[in-house]
Write an enzyme that holds these catalytic residues in place. Structure first.
Site, short mmCIF file in Angstrom:
data_model
loop_
_atom_site.label_atom_id
_atom_site.label_comp_id
_atom_site.label_asym_id
_atom_site.label_seq_id
_atom_site.Cartn_x
_atom_site.Cartn_y
_atom_site.Cartn_z
N ASP A 447 0.83 -1.21 0.00
CA ASP A 447 0.00 0.00 0.00
C ASP A 447 0.86 1.25 0.00
OD1 ASP A 447 -2.32 1.50 0.09
OD2 ASP A 447 -3.17 0.43 1.80
N ASP A 517 -11.03 1.98 -2.91
CA ASP A 517 -11.56 1.66 -1.58
C ASP A 517 -13.08 1.70 -1.59
OD1 ASP A 517 -9.19 1.18 -0.36
OD2 ASP A 517 -8.99 3.14 0.57
C1 GLA Z 1 -5.81 1.91 2.44
C2 GLA Z 1 -6.20 0.78 1.52
C3 GLA Z 1 -7.23 -0.09 2.20
C4 GLA Z 1 -6.67 -0.61 3.50
C5 GLA Z 1 -6.21 0.54 4.38
C6 GLA Z 1 -5.47 0.04 5.59
O1 GLA Z 1 -6.85 2.79 2.64
O2 GLA Z 1 -6.67 1.27 0.29
O3 GLA Z 1 -7.61 -1.16 1.37
O4 GLA Z 1 -5.59 -1.47 3.23
O5 GLA Z 1 -5.33 1.41 3.67
O6 GLA Z 1 -5.05 1.05 6.43
#
Ligand code: GLA
Length: 712
Positions: A447, A517
């Site tokens: 990420d 997300d």
């Molecule tokens: C980001 C990602 C999510 C999740 C969060 C965790 O927002 O896009 O899918 O992994 O971080 O903190």
């Protein structure tokens, strides 16, 4: 032969199955672009058409547009030589062809700067890859102020429309289509990553639709600041200049040093957008994705983020793992919260050791348990980041990107490590290497949850500080390349607050992307539709979650929306009823039966959710004998209709197809029809607005998956 040089006219002809691309040498020793479009008759076969392309017509269409001489198009190359001269004068030197590869060698002789233009012709997909290498052969430094990868030119016609993808967090990949007017339209990122705001992809069409018309497209293999400029001048061809962003960029090219401008991939379809997208998809599977896993089917994963957020521990993950296994999940992924003092997003990033309160015996007991349930194990990391509240930051405050005496702006309470630094690179390589060596991990979700502001790199001389933008990205690629080679069993998912770093640069090192997300199954459809213009369905992860309300959307609708690419599940399984488990098990099994076609086949957008009352996407197997139709109603276009004709594509007119529904062994035949009838008349989907009359309550979120196969 995909690459031909005509000695007499001094033209290079690059040809794919359906595309021609021509440039030539003028009598001043300059390389000018002459043509890009449908394949033309071979010059050698038709001597009388030699003058088809007139040399003088496009005097300003430099094949590689530099700041210098008469050129005032947006530039690919701008430099400042040590004596202050800022014009570049490139002369042609030589060329070399080897199979599908061509290199054109140019040089600014006075300053010993060589520029090599590389082309790779991908015949089958009507695509050309182009990248550029510059080398300082002098004994003085050269300051590079701009080094983009391509200057392309397309017809100037009032019908020309520019298509591109725009968005933001939770709302990525919206397709825009607009007129191209005189002046410049700039698509770019200045935030240190590809960004969700705009994606490094363009398509220019001339009244094209899905099946007809000319579409020119391109995308850039770069995950940092990028720029694509579409420049139109009256009566001249429209120019498209693309590559690394020149904003806040400069690079000191030392004697003997080489610098490479990343691959810009461009292609052409004269059969509309579907063909263009299909070629892009299959090109990505064959040429971009890491070879070892490109054609391996993506596993159905469960990610516990939405169920447990930061409150992960051995016990609650085991419970979820058991439930995930029950519905046929193949890969269990634990997300954020397993490390350091990470109880929310205020602390812990940078401290990559297992949190002992949550996992007293390390990760191994959970991993073994997951494996005993027959699943692979995956884990979330965000290696490029640090929270000010972390041991790492307290130890190495100088590792973050920042200027002194200026704010250190936080995003999601975090700062960015300066990956351009070799010590930071080593730190990431080491902790990732340890994590993957000490634990039996099959999957990493990598990420990256913020943008770069205050882009300072104070530990190097001021004149080298702007190199941070490119050195950061190179090091990111090198880290991933190293980890992939060292740990070949690991599949990598690229995430950046959802789809904030989706580009074919990073796709060379990661097998799939977390698309957004926003997992609301209806909102998702527009995101997925936009995504499909530039990237392959296999790369696109979709999760079935509780977003938008567990009771708003039927579980089947949530599944069907997520089954348009690679399937994941993120819903809180603790809230599932037995009925939900049964339905989920059925849908996962269905997905396993169709995923070969969805992930590896041809995708056809049969309608657009933006404009129409349903979103239907067809997937046809590589041999075109079998297919899948995913249909989801757009409730915003609700009307009193209960029958929708969905016309299929890509079928053989005279073949007979059986349309059916359900799992293998328990299929329900719906109809047998010829390919022609399925294309012209379509399949009638009995939509459920009739419920409205029977119950007074409409099922707004109606969806179906139909399958079809050619009868032997
Ligand atoms: C980001 C990602 C999510 C999740 C969060 C965790 O927002 O896009 O899918 O992994 O971080 O903190």
């Amino acid at each position: 032969m995909p690459i031909n040089f005509d000695k007499e006219t001094k033209r290079w002809l690059l040809e794919t199955e359906n595309m021609g691309y021509v440039f030539g040498l003028d009598d001043q020793g300059k390389i000018k672009n002459l043509y890009w479009g449908s394949k033309l008759p071979r010059v050698q076969d038709y001597p009388e058409v030699k003058d088809l392309i007139l040399m003088d017509r496009y005097t300003w269409n430099d094949e590689f547009s530099v700041r210098g001489e008469k050129n005032n198009v947006e530039h690919c190359l701008k430099v400042e030589y040590c004596d202050g001269v800022r014009d570049v004068v490139l002369n042609y030197k030589s060329f070399e062809v080897s199979g599908n590869d061509l290199v054109i060698r140019l040089s600014d002789d006075h300053y010993n700067l060589s520029v090599n233009l590389f082309y790779k012709v991908i015949e089958k997909y009507d695509i050309i890859e182009r990248w550029v290498e510059i080398e300082n052969n002098s004994n003085q430094e050269i300051k590079i102020e701009d080094m983009k990868s391509v200057s392309l030119y397309v017809e100037n016609d009032e019908k020309a429309k520019l298509n591109y993808l725009t968005g933001m967090w939770g709302s990525e990949f919206h397709l825009r289509r607009e007129e191209i007017n005189e002046g410049s339209k700039v698509l770019e990122s200045r935030v240190g990553k590809t960004s969700a705001y705009l994606n490094p992809f363009f398509a220019i069409d001339y009244s094209a639709d899905e099946d007809h018309g000319k579409v020119y497209f391109g995308e850039l293999a770069w995950s940092g600041n990028w720029k694509i400029v579409v420049q139109k001048r009256i009566y001249e061809r429209i120019a498209i200049i693309g590559g690394i962003n020149d904003w806040d960029f400069s690079y000191i090219l030392e004697p003997s040093e080489k610098l490479t401008a990343p691959k810009f991939v461009f292609g052409f379809s004269d059969e509309g957008f579907t063909k263009a997208s299909q070629n892009i998809h299959h090109y990505q599977l064959d040429y971009i994705l890491p070879k070892d896993k490109a054609h391996i089917l993506r596993k159905v994963l469960y990610n516990s983020w939405e169920a447990t957020t930061f409150n992960v521990n051995e016990e609650n993950q085991k419970i979820l793992a058991e439930k995930a296994a029950k519905i046929g999940v193949e890969l269990f992924v634990i997300d954020d919260g397993w490390f350091g003092k990470r109880n929310d997003d205020h602390a812990g990033l940078g401290d990559w050791y297992v949190n002992k309160e949550k996992f007293p015996n390390g990760l191994q007991p959970l991993i073994s348990y997951v494996k005993s349930l027959g699943m692979d194990f995956g884990i979330w990391v965000e290696p490029e980041m640090v929270n000010p509240d972390s041991e790492l930051y307290r130890k190495h405050p100088d590792w973050v990107i920042s200027f002194p005496n200026r704010p250190k702006s936080l995003e999601r309470n975090q700062l960015m490590l300066n990956l351009a630094r070799e010590d930071v690179k080593k730190f990431i390589v080491d902790f990732m290497d340890n994590l993957l060596t000490q634990n039996d991990i099959d999957f990493v979700k990598w990420d990256m949850n913020r943008h770069v502001f205050e882009s300072g790199w104070m530990q190097v001389e001021p004149r080298k500080q702007r190199e941070i933008w490119v050195k950061y990205v190179w090091n990111l690629y090198e880290i991933l390349k190293y980890l992939r080679e060292k740990h070949p069993q690991v599949t990598f998912e690229n995430c950046s607050s959802g789809g904030g770093r989706v580009d074919i640069g990073l796709m060379q090192y990661s097998d799939q992307v977390w698309t957004s997300d926003n997992t609301d199954p209806f909102d998702r459809l527009e995101i997925q539709e936009g995504f499909s213009y530039a990237y392959a369905p296999k790369i696109m992860m979709g999760w079935v979650t509780d977003w938008g309300g567990k009771d708003t959307y039927p579980l089947a609708y949530r599944f069907h929306s997520s089954m348009m690419g690679s399937l994941g599940i993120g819903a809180d399984l603790n809230k599932f009823s037995e009925k939900d488990f049964d339905l989920a098990r059925h849908q996962v099994q269905l997905y396993k039966e169709i995923r070969q076609i969805v992930q590896e086949g041809y995708q056809f957008r049969l309608s657009s959710v933006i404009n129409e009352r349903y979103f239907a996407v067809e997937y046809l197997s590589k041999n075109k004998d079998e297919g899948v139709l995913i249909y989801l109603r757009n409730p915003r276009r609700f009307g009193l209709f209960d029958r929708v004709d969905v016309k299929l594509k890509g079928l053989e007119n005279d073949a007979v197809y059986t349309v059916y529904e359900g799992l293998q062994g328990e299929e329900k035949e719906i109809i047998k029809l010829s390919g022609k009838a399925l294309k012209e008349r379509g399949i009638i989907i009995e939509d459920s607005s009739k419920d409205f009359f029977e119950t007074g309550k409409a099922t707004h979120f109606y969806s179906r998956i139909l399958r079809f196969r050619k009868r032997d």
